[in-house]
Write a protein that holds these residues in place. Structure first.
Motif, PDB file in Angstrom:
ATOM      1  N   THR A 250       0.848  -1.193   0.000  1.00  0.00           N
ATOM      2  CA  THR A 250       0.000   0.000   0.000  1.00  0.00           C
ATOM      3  C   THR A 250       0.882   1.242   0.000  1.00  0.00           C
ATOM      4  OG1 THR A 250      -0.110  -0.024   2.423  1.00  0.00           O
ATOM      5  CG2 THR A 250      -1.867  -1.181   1.219  1.00  0.00           C
ATOM      6  N   PRO A 251       0.304   2.419  -0.278  1.00  0.00           N
ATOM      7  CA  PRO A 251       1.121   3.636  -0.353  1.00  0.00           C
ATOM      8  C   PRO A 251       1.932   3.900   0.909  1.00  0.00           C
ATOM      9  CG  PRO A 251      -1.036   4.051  -1.289  1.00  0.00           C
ATOM     10  CD  PRO A 251      -1.099   2.679  -0.690  1.00  0.00           C
ATOM     11  N   ILE A 252       3.125   4.445   0.676  1.00  0.00           N
ATOM     12  CA  ILE A 252       4.035   4.783   1.778  1.00  0.00           C
ATOM     13  C   ILE A 252       3.621   6.137   2.349  1.00  0.00           C
ATOM     14  CG2 ILE A 252       6.431   5.245   2.398  1.00  0.00           C
ATOM     15  CD1 ILE A 252       7.216   3.495  -0.034  1.00  0.00           C
ATOM     16  N   ARG A 253       3.387   6.170   3.673  1.00  0.00           N
ATOM     17  CA  ARG A 253       2.959   7.407   4.326  1.00  0.00           C
ATOM     18  C   ARG A 253       4.090   8.121   5.052  1.00  0.00           C
ATOM     19  NH1 ARG A 253      -2.360   7.774   5.585  1.00  0.00           N
ATOM     20  NH2 ARG A 253      -1.760   9.944   6.036  1.00  0.00           N
ATOM     21  N   TYR A 254       5.116   7.385   5.472  1.00  0.00           N
ATOM     22  CA  TYR A 254       6.181   7.999   6.279  1.00  0.00           C
ATOM     23  C   TYR A 254       7.456   7.191   6.111  1.00  0.00           C
ATOM     24  CZ  TYR A 254       8.163  10.631  10.196  1.00  0.00           C
ATOM     25  OH  TYR A 254       8.927  11.471  10.967  1.00  0.00           O
ATOM     26  N   VAL A 255       8.595   7.884   6.079  1.00  0.00           N
ATOM     27  CA  VAL A 255       9.897   7.230   5.962  1.00  0.00           C
ATOM     28  C   VAL A 255      10.818   7.777   7.049  1.00  0.00           C
ATOM     29  CG1 VAL A 255      11.895   6.770   4.508  1.00  0.00           C
ATOM     30  CG2 VAL A 255       9.621   6.945   3.470  1.00  0.00           C
ATOM     31  N   LYS A 256      11.461   6.889   7.765  1.00  0.00           N
ATOM     32  CA  LYS A 256      12.411   7.255   8.810  1.00  0.00           C
ATOM     33  C   LYS A 256      13.743   6.580   8.534  1.00  0.00           C
ATOM     34  CE  LYS A 256      13.970   8.622  12.883  1.00  0.00           C
ATOM     35  NZ  LYS A 256      14.162  10.046  13.225  1.00  0.00           N
ATOM     36  N   VAL A 257      14.830   7.369   8.488  1.00  0.00           N
ATOM     37  CA  VAL A 257      16.175   6.820   8.322  1.00  0.00           C
ATOM     38  C   VAL A 257      16.785   6.653   9.710  1.00  0.00           C
ATOM     39  CG1 VAL A 257      18.424   7.095   7.229  1.00  0.00           C
ATOM     40  CG2 VAL A 257      16.391   8.057   6.140  1.00  0.00           C
TER      41      VAL A 257
ATOM     42  N   ARG B 196      23.223  -1.300  11.404  1.00  0.00           N
ATOM     43  CA  ARG B 196      22.913  -1.226   9.974  1.00  0.00           C
ATOM     44  C   ARG B 196      22.028  -0.013   9.725  1.00  0.00           C
ATOM     45  NH1 ARG B 196      19.359  -4.595   8.714  1.00  0.00           N
ATOM     46  NH2 ARG B 196      18.766  -5.140  10.849  1.00  0.00           N
ATOM     47  N   GLU B 197      22.355   0.743   8.689  1.00  0.00           N
ATOM     48  CA  GLU B 197      21.526   1.892   8.327  1.00  0.00           C
ATOM     49  C   GLU B 197      20.341   1.398   7.507  1.00  0.00           C
ATOM     50  OE1 GLU B 197      23.121   6.058   7.538  1.00  0.00           O
ATOM     51  OE2 GLU B 197      22.653   5.327   5.527  1.00  0.00           O
ATOM     52  N   VAL B 198      19.130   1.669   8.008  1.00  0.00           N
ATOM     53  CA  VAL B 198      17.928   1.146   7.366  1.00  0.00           C
ATOM     54  C   VAL B 198      16.886   2.252   7.234  1.00  0.00           C
ATOM     55  CG1 VAL B 198      18.310  -1.183   8.275  1.00  0.00           C
ATOM     56  CG2 VAL B 198      16.892   0.438   9.570  1.00  0.00           C
ATOM     57  N   LEU B 199      15.890   1.982   6.402  1.00  0.00           N
ATOM     58  CA  LEU B 199      14.716   2.835   6.283  1.00  0.00           C
ATOM     59  C   LEU B 199      13.541   2.114   6.931  1.00  0.00           C
ATOM     60  CD1 LEU B 199      14.924   3.933   2.524  1.00  0.00           C
ATOM     61  CD2 LEU B 199      15.971   5.020   4.495  1.00  0.00           C
ATOM     62  N   LEU B 200      12.771   2.836   7.731  1.00  0.00           N
ATOM     63  CA  LEU B 200      11.526   2.313   8.266  1.00  0.00           C
ATOM     64  C   LEU B 200      10.386   2.983   7.518  1.00  0.00           C
ATOM     65  CD1 LEU B 200      12.240   2.236  12.116  1.00  0.00           C
ATOM     66  CD2 LEU B 200      12.626   0.453  10.396  1.00  0.00           C
ATOM     67  N   LEU B 201       9.584   2.189   6.836  1.00  0.00           N
ATOM     68  CA  LEU B 201       8.485   2.699   6.017  1.00  0.00           C
ATOM     69  C   LEU B 201       7.172   2.471   6.748  1.00  0.00           C
ATOM     70  CD1 LEU B 201       9.486   1.176   2.540  1.00  0.00           C
ATOM     71  CD2 LEU B 201      10.377   3.234   3.647  1.00  0.00           C
TER      72      LEU B 201
ATOM     73  N   ILE C 131       4.737  -1.682   9.087  1.00  0.00           N
ATOM     74  CA  ILE C 131       6.016  -0.982   9.150  1.00  0.00           C
ATOM     75  C   ILE C 131       7.062  -1.906   8.547  1.00  0.00           C
ATOM     76  CG2 ILE C 131       7.752   0.063  10.640  1.00  0.00           C
ATOM     77  CD1 ILE C 131       5.525   0.677  12.633  1.00  0.00           C
ATOM     78  N   TRP C 132       7.655  -1.442   7.452  1.00  0.00           N
ATOM     79  CA  TRP C 132       8.659  -2.228   6.746  1.00  0.00           C
ATOM     80  C   TRP C 132      10.052  -1.728   7.098  1.00  0.00           C
ATOM     81  CZ3 TRP C 132       8.238  -5.427   1.956  1.00  0.00           C
ATOM     82  CH2 TRP C 132       6.953  -5.971   1.799  1.00  0.00           C
ATOM     83  N   GLU C 133      10.988  -2.662   7.116  1.00  0.00           N
ATOM     84  CA  GLU C 133      12.408  -2.347   7.278  1.00  0.00           C
ATOM     85  C   GLU C 133      13.113  -2.616   5.950  1.00  0.00           C
ATOM     86  OE1 GLU C 133      16.257  -4.395   9.331  1.00  0.00           O
ATOM     87  OE2 GLU C 133      14.437  -4.241  10.582  1.00  0.00           O
ATOM     88  N   VAL C 134      13.727  -1.568   5.391  1.00  0.00           N
ATOM     89  CA  VAL C 134      14.423  -1.674   4.105  1.00  0.00           C
ATOM     90  C   VAL C 134      15.875  -1.292   4.313  1.00  0.00           C
ATOM     91  CG1 VAL C 134      14.591  -0.796   1.749  1.00  0.00           C
ATOM     92  CG2 VAL C 134      12.336  -1.173   2.776  1.00  0.00           C
ATOM     93  N   GLU C 135      16.779  -2.125   3.810  1.00  0.00           N
ATOM     94  CA  GLU C 135      18.215  -1.854   3.911  1.00  0.00           C
ATOM     95  C   GLU C 135      18.751  -1.516   2.523  1.00  0.00           C
ATOM     96  OE1 GLU C 135      22.281  -3.855   5.767  1.00  0.00           O
ATOM     97  OE2 GLU C 135      20.359  -4.913   5.881  1.00  0.00           O
ATOM     98  N   PRO C 136      19.002  -0.232   2.234  1.00  0.00           N
ATOM     99  CA  PRO C 136      19.414   0.170   0.878  1.00  0.00           C
ATOM    100  C   PRO C 136      20.707  -0.478   0.416  1.00  0.00           C
ATOM    101  CG  PRO C 136      18.751   2.083   2.180  1.00  0.00           C
ATOM    102  CD  PRO C 136      18.844   0.938   3.119  1.00  0.00           C
ATOM    103  N   SER C 137      21.651  -0.722   1.309  1.00  0.00           N
ATOM    104  CA  SER C 137      22.950  -1.239   0.892  1.00  0.00           C
ATOM    105  C   SER C 137      22.862  -2.669   0.359  1.00  0.00           C
ATOM    106  CB  SER C 137      23.934  -1.187   2.061  1.00  0.00           C
ATOM    107  OG  SER C 137      23.455  -1.968   3.144  1.00  0.00           O
ATOM    108  N   THR C 138      22.000  -3.487   0.935  1.00  0.00           N
ATOM    109  CA  THR C 138      21.879  -4.879   0.500  1.00  0.00           C
ATOM    110  C   THR C 138      20.634  -5.146  -0.327  1.00  0.00           C
ATOM    111  OG1 THR C 138      20.682  -5.530   2.503  1.00  0.00           O
ATOM    112  CG2 THR C 138      23.094  -5.595   2.578  1.00  0.00           C
ATOM    113  N   GLY C 139      19.666  -4.238  -0.258  1.00  0.00           N
ATOM    114  CA  GLY C 139      18.417  -4.450  -0.986  1.00  0.00           C
ATOM    115  C   GLY C 139      17.401  -5.260  -0.218  1.00  0.00           C
ATOM    116  N   GLY C 140      17.709  -5.629   1.022  1.00  0.00           N
ATOM    117  CA  GLY C 140      16.788  -6.431   1.814  1.00  0.00           C
ATOM    118  C   GLY C 140      15.588  -5.630   2.280  1.00  0.00           C
ATOM    119  N   ALA C 141      14.449  -6.294   2.417  1.00  0.00           N
ATOM    120  CA  ALA C 141      13.224  -5.659   2.895  1.00  0.00           C
ATOM    121  C   ALA C 141      12.364  -6.695   3.598  1.00  0.00           C
ATOM    122  CB  ALA C 141      12.458  -5.022   1.743  1.00  0.00           C
ATOM    123  N   LYS C 142      11.738  -6.289   4.700  1.00  0.00           N
ATOM    124  CA  LYS C 142      10.867  -7.201   5.436  1.00  0.00           C
ATOM    125  C   LYS C 142       9.872  -6.388   6.247  1.00  0.00           C
ATOM    126  CE  LYS C 142      13.873  -7.549   9.498  1.00  0.00           C
ATOM    127  NZ  LYS C 142      14.605  -8.457  10.405  1.00  0.00           N
ATOM    128  N   VAL C 143       8.762  -7.058   6.606  1.00  0.00           N
ATOM    129  CA  VAL C 143       7.759  -6.434   7.470  1.00  0.00           C
ATOM    130  C   VAL C 143       8.241  -6.534   8.912  1.00  0.00           C
ATOM    131  CG1 VAL C 143       5.370  -6.478   8.248  1.00  0.00           C
ATOM    132  CG2 VAL C 143       5.918  -7.034   5.871  1.00  0.00           C
TER     133      VAL C 143
END
Length: 723
Positions: free
Chosen positions: A400-407, A413-418, A425-437
């Motif tokens: 579903t649409p992303i409402r908020y992003v937190k670095v 590990r530096e991650v994005l919380l969507l 709330i998803w955890e995305v790791e830009p360096s490795t490309g990993g993503a999970k709920v």
């Protein structure tokens, strides 16, 4: 920025069939009146709701121009009937004068309030204190005019493709030549803005020198005006909003627009059309900004980026010379999205405010959010998240649409919380490309933040409920209602700031929140400062933390209390913390608290007490000494009694000449001996303390019925020595 229609009106002729062309409009300085020239009528509207306040019918030809004086007391109208009429703000005509030709334009001097009226081939200055109107001839057909802000110069636009600059005496001091007819001129600060029918906007100084790059308006301009840092242009083909440097923000297509007029008081603008349509728009300014700790970057004048250090107050300006669409700031990096590219800046000095261009990334795509990390840039649009400016781009798609992003960082590990619309709330790791709920919240995510230790996460949903979860096991720790935004303290793991419902709340641990009135939304919390977004400006608010210190002290959580106090409390709070910690023999916290107040007496006392405690002396006796030193005599006596040191309690009260208290203390000792709890020999002592009786008085000795001899003699000697 965007415009929202407030109301629209179609102006008819007297027969109710034909439409009256709306040639000219202007607002009163206070924004309460909109003056409209339509056909042969002068009409006064309420700009708030479009109600017609007054219809003025004094002209016998089409009304081409109206102008309101900056004193707010009068306005003028000019017509093809060659007449200029002066009206009061109460819509009463008070004066009329004429030219030999149709009136083309009017402009009030903003300083002297003199009126410049221009016919086809001459112009004149009128003021209430001058009876005769002096006219000046011009070579060429006059189309428009405007005063500079200082009221020193009048710019007159000519159909021959020229602008004549005149002083207050009417003498020409400069002439600017253009390649096409000039139908609209205005001043912005010290710059003269000229539009011609080559669809060009030019900028000049008062010496007639071009000072900025020419810009294309896309319109054959008939009107130009200033709204703050924006330029409003209307003409053949519609109307446009430009930045202060002439960069187009947006254009609205209409067949023929005669005039666009702004009201800075109401953030309102009106548009007059050839087909008789009168539009009134509400102007809504969007805030484009980014925050990283105490560094706040925001857009100004549509084309500039200001970096504001919220603690020191220092500011730095970056001129982008194009419309700034998005801003992202993280650590030493600053990213600015422009219409055709993203410019990345890096901080040149770690402690300063100097930023230098690092790279430029061609990226014409629009996005809803620009995100910067330590080494990546990402664009967020609806359900898509993608990196840009790298050889191998990565992208992610969420349900579903992303409402908020937190670095943030989790487990180094530096991650994005969507935060998603469906509450995930998803955890995305830009360096490795990993993503999970990571977790599921009950409602659509509005905002979220992670505590300084990365142990907890606060999530605010669309139902205005803030829930705090443990990041270790996902357990719900507690929740708060009526919350629109939330931020953890970046220096203290236990402190949480919440805003919503006009209230700012500071919460320490699981204790109840302390509240104070607040208009705005909290976006950052550092030490004792709360960064709050109020309307379109960022404010730094110093919040009191004494309540949190007191809450921890009450629970004897002195280390936590000290951590909060370090964020900023009063000297009295430090003294209270030190005293409370000392009473519980928490020597380290007490020492650090009294060091803050440079209390040498208490620091020496702490050293002595700690040495006695570490040598094995009874804890209750040391606590009693602390109570006694702090003036809590009854508590001190109870502590002495609990340690079977009745002698110290008696000595305390005798030293203070508190003889009734001393008697009570002796009675306690006697009872303890009778019960076999105390030690020593209790005997009748009236005869043995005669010397003491002479020193301390009959009232004191008569109250002493039973004393331990081993106690009495030293006490008596001590009192005698003192006297």
């Amino acid at each position: 920025m965007r415009t929202v229609p407030k109301w629209v009106n179609k102006i008819h002729e007297a027969d109710k069939i034909e439409f009256s062309s709306v040639h000219t409009i202007c607002f009163s300085p206070d924004g309460t009146q909109l003056i409209v020239g339509a056909g042969e009528k002068v009409m006064v509207y309420d700009p708030r709701d479009g109600a017609l306040l007054q219809l003025l019918q004094a002209h016998k030809g089409p009304v081409y121009t109206v102008a309101y004086c900056m004193d707010g007391k009068k306005f003028a109208s000019g017509s093809a009937d060659k007449n200029v009429i002066i009206w009061t703000s109460k819509m009463e005509g008070i004066l009329k004068y004429s030219h030999s030709e149709a009136i083309q334009c009017l402009a009030y001097n903003p300083v002297t309030f003199h009126l410049a009226s221009c016919a086809i081939s001459d112009f004149a200055f009128w003021s209430a204190d001058v009876k005769a109107v002096q006219k000046y001839r011009v070579s060429g057909r006059i189309t428009c005019c405007a005063w500079d802000q200082a009221g020193q110069y009048l710019a007159i636009g000519l159909a021959i493709g020229a602008v004549s600059l005149r002083n207050k005496q009417g003498d020409e001091i400069q002439k600017i030549t253009r390649d096409a007819a000039v139908w609209a001129v205005t001043f912005s600060k010290s710059a003269l803005l000229v539009t011609d029918w080559n669809e060009t906007l030019s900028f000049y100084n008062i010496q007639g020198q071009q000072i900025l790059k020419e810009r294309s308006t896309g319109l054959s301009a008939l009107s130009i005006s200033i709204l703050g840092a924006l330029i409003l242009v209307g003409g053949v083909g519609g109307w446009s909003v430009l930045t202060s440097e002439g960069v187009c923000i947006f254009t609205t297509a209409l067949e023929w627009v005669w005039c666009v007029a702004p009201s800075t008081t109401l953030n309102t603008m009106a548009v007059a059309c050839q087909d008789g349509t009168l539009w009134c728009f509400q102007i809504v300014f969007n805030t484009v900004h980014g925050l990283y700790r105490e560094r706040y970057a925001y857009r100004e004048n549509m084309t500039d980026v200001i970096i504001h250090h919220l603690i020191t107050g220092n500011k730095a300006r970056i001129k982008c010379h194009d419309r700034v669409q998005k801003i992202a700031i993280f650590k030493h990096r600053l990213a600015v999205q422009l219409p055709e590219r993203v410019v990345v800046y890096e901080q040149a000095d770690l402690d300063g405010m100097l930023y230098r261009v690092k790279e430029k990334i061609s990226q014409p795509n629009e996005c809803s959010l620009l995100v910067a990390t330590s080494d990546a840039l990402l664009l967020c649009q609806d359900t898509q998240l993608a990196t840009i400016g790298v050889k191998t781009p990565k992208s992610w798609t969420v349900p579903t649409p992303i409402r908020y992003v937190k670095v943030t960082t989790l487990q180094f590990r530096e991650v994005l919380l969507l935060g998603l619309m469906n509450g995930q709330i998803w955890e995305v790791e830009p360096s490795t490309g990993g993503a999970k709920v990571m977790m599921q919240s009950p409602g659509s995510i509005r905002c979220l933040d992670v505590s300084a230790s990365r142990g907890r996460i606060a999530v605010v949903d669309e139902s205005s409920v803030c829930r705090v979860y443990s990041l270790t096991n996902g357990e719900l720790l507690y929740s708060e209602d009526t919350v629109s935004s939330v931020s953890w303290n970046s220096w203290c793991d236990e402190m949480l700031c919440l805003s919503g419902g006009g209230v700012l709340s500071i919460k320490a641990g699981h204790f109840p929140s302390a509240t104070q009135p607040l208009t705005g939304s909290v976006v950052g919390f550092q030490g004792g400062r709360v960064f709050c977004l109020q309307s379109s400006s960022m404010q730094t608010i110093h919040v009191p933390l004494s309540h949190a210190v007191h809450q921890y002290v009450q629970q004897k959580m002195f280390n936590e209390a000290y951590a909060v106090a370090c964020l900023g409390v009063t000297p009295l709070d430090w003294e209270r913390l030190g005293t409370a910690a000392l009473e519980e023999l928490s020597f380290e916290v007490a020492r650090k608290a009294f060091q803050r107040g440079e209390n040498i007496v208490f620091l020496n006392l702490i050293d002595q007490l700690q040495e006695r405690f570490e040598s094995g002396e009874n804890r209750a006796v040391i606590v009693g000494d602390v109570y006694a030193y702090c003036g809590r005599h009854a508590d001190a006596a109870r502590a002495y009694h609990s340690a079977a040191r009745d002698d110290r309690a008696l000595a305390l009260f005798l030293d203070l000449r508190m003889f009734i208290k001393a008697q009570d203390s002796v009675e306690v000792g006697r009872v303890r001996v009778e019960e076999g709890v105390g030690s020593g020999m209790v005997v009748q002592t009236r005869g043995k303390i005669k010397a003491t009786n002479e020193r301390i008085g009959e009232d004191a000795i008569s109250s002493l019925k039973y004393l331990d001899v081993s106690v009495l003699i030293p006490v008596a000697l001590m009192n005698m020595a003192a006297v």
